[in-house]
Design an enzyme around this catalytic site. Sequence first.
Site, PDB file in Angstrom:
ATOM      1  N   LYS A  54       1.786   7.802   0.311  1.00 41.42           N
ATOM      2  CA  LYS A  54       0.596   7.742  -1.154  1.00 41.42           C
ATOM      3  C   LYS A  54      -1.078   7.891  -0.629  1.00 41.42           C
ATOM      4  O   LYS A  54      -1.268   9.177  -1.362  1.00 41.42           O
ATOM      5  CB  LYS A  54       0.622   6.208  -1.888  1.00 41.42           C
ATOM      6  CG  LYS A  54       1.814   6.363  -2.735  1.00 41.42           C
ATOM      7  CD  LYS A  54       2.103   4.418  -2.565  1.00 41.42           C
ATOM      8  CE  LYS A  54       3.871   5.031  -3.403  1.00 41.42           C
ATOM      9  NZ  LYS A  54       4.046   2.537  -3.638  1.00 41.42           N
ATOM     10  N   GLN A  98       1.468  -3.089  -3.180  1.00 48.35           N
ATOM     11  CA  GLN A  98       2.204  -2.325  -2.871  1.00 48.35           C
ATOM     12  C   GLN A  98       3.550  -3.440  -2.610  1.00 48.35           C
ATOM     13  O   GLN A  98       3.033  -4.829  -3.097  1.00 48.35           O
ATOM     14  CB  GLN A  98       1.975  -1.654  -1.107  1.00 48.35           C
ATOM     15  CG  GLN A  98       3.376  -2.193  -0.536  1.00 48.35           C
ATOM     16  CD  GLN A  98       4.283  -0.106  -1.563  1.00 48.35           C
ATOM     17  OE1 GLN A  98       3.975   0.593  -2.129  1.00 48.35           O
ATOM     18  NE2 GLN A  98       5.508  -0.050  -1.811  1.00 48.35           N
ATOM     19  N   ASP A 121       0.370   2.209 -11.613  1.00 48.20           N
ATOM     20  CA  ASP A 121       1.686   2.031 -11.439  1.00 48.20           C
ATOM     21  C   ASP A 121       2.816   1.890 -12.860  1.00 48.20           C
ATOM     22  O   ASP A 121       3.257   1.248 -12.855  1.00 48.20           O
ATOM     23  CB  ASP A 121       2.071   0.075 -10.328  1.00 48.20           C
ATOM     24  CG  ASP A 121       2.159   0.534  -8.913  1.00 48.20           C
ATOM     25  OD1 ASP A 121       3.412   2.162  -8.557  1.00 48.20           O
ATOM     26  OD2 ASP A 121       1.856   0.414  -8.207  1.00 48.20           O
TER      27      ASP A 121
HETATM   28  N1  GUN Z   1       8.016  -1.079  -4.069  1.00 49.14           N
HETATM   29  C1  GUN Z   1       8.531  -0.924  -4.788  1.00 49.14           C
HETATM   30  N2  GUN Z   1       8.896   0.883  -4.974  1.00 49.14           N
HETATM   31  C2  GUN Z   1       7.711   0.451  -5.786  1.00 49.14           C
HETATM   32  C3  GUN Z   1       6.293   1.067  -6.589  1.00 49.14           C
HETATM   33  O1  GUN Z   1       6.855   1.346  -6.944  1.00 49.14           O
HETATM   34  N3  GUN Z   1       5.077   0.754  -6.627  1.00 49.14           N
HETATM   35  C4  GUN Z   1       4.587  -0.812  -5.639  1.00 49.14           C
HETATM   36  N4  GUN Z   1       3.653  -0.734  -5.709  1.00 49.14           N
HETATM   37  N5  GUN Z   1       5.254  -0.989  -5.247  1.00 49.14           N
HETATM   38  C5  GUN Z   1       6.265  -0.586  -5.513  1.00 49.14           C
END
Ligand code: GUN
Length: 295
Positions: A54, A98, A121
């Site tokens: 990211k 995350q 998100d």
């Molecule tokens: N863990 C697995 N997929 C995601 C996601 O799309 N966003 C976040 N923040 N954590 C995750």
Amino acid sequence: MTAQLIKGAEVAAQIREELQKEVAELKAKHNVVPGLVTVLVGADPASQVYVGAKEKTSKELGIYSERYDLPEKTNQAELLELIDKLNKDPKINGILVQLPLPKHLNEGEVLYAIDPKKDVDGFHPVNVGKLMIGKPDYMPCTPAGIQQLLIHSGTQIEGAEVVIVGRSNIVGKPIANILLQKAPGANATVTICHTRTRDMAFHTRRADILIVAAGKPKYITADMVKEGVVVIDVGVNEIGRTAEGKRILAGDVDFETVKEKAKAITPVPGGVGPMTITMLMMNTVRAAKVAAGLA
Ligand code: GUN
């Protein structure tokens, strides 16, 4: 019949190119630089890979990026304090915590603490609710990416029988809501299956579009799908290592056999994965435009 490959990596590259231009234009014309912060608690290796990707993509697109790597023992108050600071920081348009968080932290409370306007998100209950009532604002990235893949592959979504395997808050439930919308690229008839579904194959065999986010390697086999189905495989399962120690990945779908019956299918890797980060970047750019009064 051998299926058309739905190459998420190619669709993602195309969208990223457009985003890169948009970011450059925002800077040149309005002196606006979108900002994204990622917060990782603990040292889960898979999460470290995702957060790293990211950060790297942000930089490639010209998005300002900050990263917090917090120790595993971080407590709830410390994490909430950081989120509060980031909510107030004008350089930051998107906050990504995350998941999963370490067990001692209250995930719901953490997600609730993020300003919905910075919730790139799409996990805040306000954004979840907006999607549910047909007024989506920030949509979760993996499901939004899946919808884009279906549209880009020319799949007929309207009126289609969509069967989803998995009911998570990150994929299953939101993709059901997205494809259920009374809107272009949606208007499907949606079924959600899960671990307590009585006869899984009965449902999966009815699918015109089958979306699998079950977390079980090669779970969907050729006998469970009908001829001509479009398959979206969200699974990323490590099934072993090469002699050099490289991860060997498999999806939730038995790709080799299912591709002989499917009309189209996403590969793993290179299918859904690249779309998730791209949608995150899209949400971040949009959040910056909204914050600057440009959208
Ligand atoms: N863990 C697995 N997929 C995601 C996601 O799309 N966003 C976040 N923040 N954590 C995750």
